[in-house]
Design a protein around this motif. Structure first.
Motif: not given
Length: 185
Positions: A65-71, A105-109, A136-141
């Protein structure tokens, strides 16, 4: 020394310098994430059983789902770069790209909150240390990039739009490579 003695650069020279710095940043980001992912793969071969056991505690559905959100965010960022787009259209696309970034970010957290309970167990070896380091490094980006997208939406100059959207697509690319390596391998 007064300002008249300094050489004057034309717009083409400034654009070339900006492009060079942008591509140095892009390649340095790709190299940093590449090194981390290669390290993850190497340790995954060395600790294959621990990595397999640890992966069973990940949530590939949330990551998908996060992949779709980011795309979707990247698609909005791309809309902001269209030459025919008006300033309000560019702003709207950049704000939507940022909002999708914050959703990522919210989904990842939330995903982290379900994984942290098992992360410290010794039977998983180095998996979760590397997992949290890389993601986490990616999340910060993503979080920082989302803030920059909003700042650029506030003052959308073509150069700033090109800069942040290029970097945003690099963040997308890194996740597209990271997702199968971490979640599906």
């Amino acid at each position: 020394m007064d300002g008249r003695a300094l050489p004057v650069q034309d717009a083409d020279e400034n654009a070339s310098a900006d492009d060079l710095l942008l591509w140095v940043l892009v390649w340095s980001e790709l190299a940093a994430f590449g090194i981390l992912l290669v390290g993850f793969l190497v340790v995954g071969v060395i600790q294959a059983d621990a990595f397999a056991a640890a992966r069973s505690h990940l949530n590939p559905l949330l990551a998908g789902i996060n992949t779709l959100v980011l795309l979707t965010s990247g698609w909005q960022a791309a809309l902001a770069t269209r030459p025919a787009a008006s300033t309000p259209t560019r702003r709207r696309a950049l704000v939507l790209a940022a909002l999708f970034g914050f959703a990522f970010v919210a989904i990842k957290l939330f995903e982290y909150s379900t994984e942290v309970a098992v992360a410290g167990l010794p039977k998983f070896g180095a998996f979760f240390e590397l997992y949290f380091l890389i993601t986490g490094f990616h999340l910060l980006h993503v979080a920082f990039g989302s803030v920059i997208l909003l700042l650029v939406a506030w003052r959308p100059s073509p150069g700033n739009i090109a800069l942040i959207t290029t970097l945003w697509h690099v963040i997308d690319l890194v996740w597209i490579v990271m997702f199968p390596i971490i979640y599906l391998a």
